[in-house]
Design a protein around this motif. Structure first.
Motif, PDB file in Angstrom:
ATOM      1  N   HIS A  45       0.850  -1.198   0.000  1.00 58.47           N
ATOM      2  CA  HIS A  45       0.000   0.000   0.000  1.00 58.47           C
ATOM      3  C   HIS A  45       0.888   1.252   0.000  1.00 58.47           C
ATOM      4  O   HIS A  45       0.630   2.214  -0.721  1.00 58.47           O
ATOM      5  CB  HIS A  45      -0.941  -0.008   1.214  1.00 58.47           C
ATOM      6  CG  HIS A  45      -2.111   0.925   1.077  1.00 58.47           C
ATOM      7  ND1 HIS A  45      -3.074   1.062   2.035  1.00 58.47           N
ATOM      8  CD2 HIS A  45      -2.468   1.787   0.085  1.00 58.47           C
ATOM      9  CE1 HIS A  45      -3.974   1.954   1.643  1.00 58.47           C
ATOM     10  NE2 HIS A  45      -3.619   2.410   0.459  1.00 58.47           N
ATOM     11  N   VAL A  58       2.372   1.648  -3.521  1.00 62.17           N
ATOM     12  CA  VAL A  58       1.386   2.143  -4.492  1.00 62.17           C
ATOM     13  C   VAL A  58       1.071   3.618  -4.224  1.00 62.17           C
ATOM     14  O   VAL A  58       1.001   4.430  -5.152  1.00 62.17           O
ATOM     15  CB  VAL A  58       0.104   1.271  -4.448  1.00 62.17           C
ATOM     16  CG1 VAL A  58      -1.029   1.917  -5.232  1.00 62.17           C
ATOM     17  CG2 VAL A  58       0.405  -0.127  -5.002  1.00 62.17           C
ATOM     18  N   HIS A  59       0.934   3.977  -2.954  1.00 61.72           N
ATOM     19  CA  HIS A  59       0.662   5.382  -2.606  1.00 61.72           C
ATOM     20  C   HIS A  59       1.805   6.283  -3.092  1.00 61.72           C
ATOM     21  O   HIS A  59       1.577   7.353  -3.668  1.00 61.72           O
ATOM     22  CB  HIS A  59       0.482   5.468  -1.081  1.00 61.72           C
ATOM     23  CG  HIS A  59       0.278   6.849  -0.548  1.00 61.72           C
ATOM     24  ND1 HIS A  59      -0.660   7.720  -1.081  1.00 61.72           N
ATOM     25  CD2 HIS A  59       0.878   7.521   0.474  1.00 61.72           C
ATOM     26  CE1 HIS A  59      -0.612   8.868  -0.404  1.00 61.72           C
ATOM     27  NE2 HIS A  59       0.305   8.771   0.537  1.00 61.72           N
ATOM     28  N   GLY A  83      -3.119  -7.346  -4.115  1.00 59.64           N
ATOM     29  CA  GLY A  83      -3.526  -6.128  -3.417  1.00 59.64           C
ATOM     30  C   GLY A  83      -4.384  -6.423  -2.196  1.00 59.64           C
ATOM     31  O   GLY A  83      -4.498  -7.572  -1.757  1.00 59.64           O
ATOM     32  N   ILE A 114      -5.617  -0.817  -0.923  1.00 59.79           N
ATOM     33  CA  ILE A 114      -4.890  -0.522  -2.168  1.00 59.79           C
ATOM     34  C   ILE A 114      -5.876  -0.390  -3.331  1.00 59.79           C
ATOM     35  O   ILE A 114      -5.648   0.373  -4.271  1.00 59.79           O
ATOM     36  CB  ILE A 114      -3.842  -1.621  -2.478  1.00 59.79           C
ATOM     37  CG1 ILE A 114      -2.895  -1.814  -1.292  1.00 59.79           C
ATOM     38  CG2 ILE A 114      -3.050  -1.282  -3.728  1.00 59.79           C
ATOM     39  CD1 ILE A 114      -1.905  -2.982  -1.451  1.00 59.79           C
TER      40      ILE A 114
END
Ligand code: GLY
Length: 431
Positions: free
Chosen positions: A16, A19-20, A41, A45
């Motif tokens: 997470h 991805v952020h 995921g 996410i």
């Protein structure tokens, strides 16, 4: 570099955070520059990336998915796919991948291999002996004495290591590892505070991120069982000014050079887990991927776009990358764990919070959650990772605890002393 389609493999709080950050820390889906996909995921996410089903250790399946979405870059989060050779399958298919080959990931996958590389590279680490026969356990315990350090030689999700003064507990763990069919490693105990240093490595090029410290025991004051990690902070105010440079020069660069010499160059993230003793850094272990939960804190301070950094590593151009930019100040992550973690975490309980907090990845990252209706339920031992940042470590810690108090999950718990010894000046190192 322009807009890329990026596939992240994995499903935890670390993924997470990745991805952020790949989304430019924008907080909202689609607000960043890149098109993001994740496999498999998790519920958090899914707010930032298109989710795909995937058996993460299946290289052919990863190649098919990467081709289907025409990925420009695949980022592998956890160790299992790396050790299974998923990065090799992607590279052979001509796809840029952030993550080491199976041969290089053995630095994490086999502790005996890591010891061999360190010996060849002249890197300081604990003395160790591998045992494969239960009849040799007692002699090994006598040889090393307390504190006993007993490790599963294979991957065990952070739960394969027991450090204890209790000889019976050490013996029981060793026998359990052998009964599961793995060799067991006995090591001398390394004195000194622990440091996690994540380095981008591309052949012999090494670029360190900020140093961090994890808190591995379940309860305050380092009591209770070992866990995958209950919280972390970065950077380390107590580390000598030349600490990061010394770790690179004395540990990571020699290991990277040795991997090149062996014809299995390392490409990806090399995580050096160290103890800072009287003579400086000694290696406790290597991991072949970003650490969890330190990554959640470290990436909160990274200003250079993460996509550029990972792409440069994956494409062998790390040496061309400008020095990394970091936000001033500190970042902390505190893990909200489910009742019963780590032995038998309770799952399926509703998670509630004020406002849209659970959908704000700048403050709350999801580690083990599922969607239920419009909300979330717990689905793992480490459920959420709360992020706090601030000009001082104390401010960062206060911010994280203010946020965690706004979240309800029946039976959950968290450590209340993340970074506390550092704030109180209780950590000191010789040099
Ligand atoms: N922070 C511990 C790990 O990632 O293994």
């Amino acid at each position: 570099m322009g807009r890329m389609r990026i596939l992240v493999i994995g499903s935890g709080g670390r993924e997470h955070a990745l991805v952020h950050a790949l989304n430019g820390n924008a907080g909202e889906a689609g607000a960043g520059e890149h098109e993001l996909h994740v496999a498999p995921g998790n519920a958090g996410i899914a707010g930032l990336a298109t989710q795909h089903a995937l058996d993460v250790t299946d290289g052919d399946a990863a190649v098919s998915l990467a081709k289907e979405i025409a990925a420009d870059l695949v980022v592998i989060g956890p160790e299992q796919p790396l050790v299974a050779g998923v990065a090799d399958a992607l590279r052979e298919a001509g796809i840029a991948v952030f993550g080491p080959s199976k041969a290089a990931a053995a630095l994490e996958g086999s502790k005996a291999f890591a010891k061999d590389v360190m010996a060849a590279a002249g890197v300081r680490t604990a003395d160790a002996r591998q045992v494969t026969d239960a009849a040799d356990v007692a002699a090994a315990l006598d040889e090393f004495g307390p504190n006993y350090v007993v490790k599963d030689d294979g991957l065990a999700g952070g739960k394969g290591v027991v450090v204890t003064q209790d000889r019976a507990a050490a013996q029981e763990h060793a026998e359990a590892v052998l009964a599961a069919g793995n060799p067991v490693l006995f090591e001398s105990f390394l004195e000194g505070p622990e440091v996690s240093l994540f380095c981008l490595v591309d052949g012999e090029t090494v670029v360190p991120l900020l140093p961090a410290q994890d808190h591995k025991r379940a309860y305050d004051n380092d009591e209770g069982p070992n866990t995958g990690g209950m919280g972390a902070y970065t950077p380390l105010p107590w580390l000598p000014e030349d600490g990061v440079r010394r770790i690179v020069d004395e540990v990571v660069a020699p290991v990277a050079a040795e991997m090149v010499r062996r014809g299995t160059p390392y490409s990806g993230l090399l995580y050096a887990g160290l103890a800072w003793g009287a003579d400086g850094p000694s290696v406790v272990e290597f991991n072949a991927r970003f650490g969890d939960p330190e990554t959640q804190a470290v990436l909160a301070l990274l200003e250079t776009p993460l996509a550029e950094v990972l792409h440069a590593t994956a494409t062998g151009t790390l040496h061309e990358l400008e020095p990394l930019d970091w936000r001033h100040g500190y970042a902390v992550t505190v893990v909200l764990a489910a009742e019963g973690y780590p032995a038998s975490p309770h799952k399926g309980d509703e998670i509630t919070a004020q406002g849209t907090l659970l959908n704000d990845p700048s403050h709350v990252l999801h580690a083990g959650t599922s969607s239920e209706g419009a909300g979330y339920v717990s689905a793992g031992g480490r459920v959420l990772n709360i992020i706090g940042t601030g000009a001082s470590l104390e401010e960062a810690v206060s911010a994280a605890y203010e946020t965690i108090e706004q979240i309800d999950l029946a039976g959950s718990f968290y450590r209340r002393d993340i970074a506390r010894p550092a704030i109180d000046g209780e950590i000191s190192v010789g040099r």
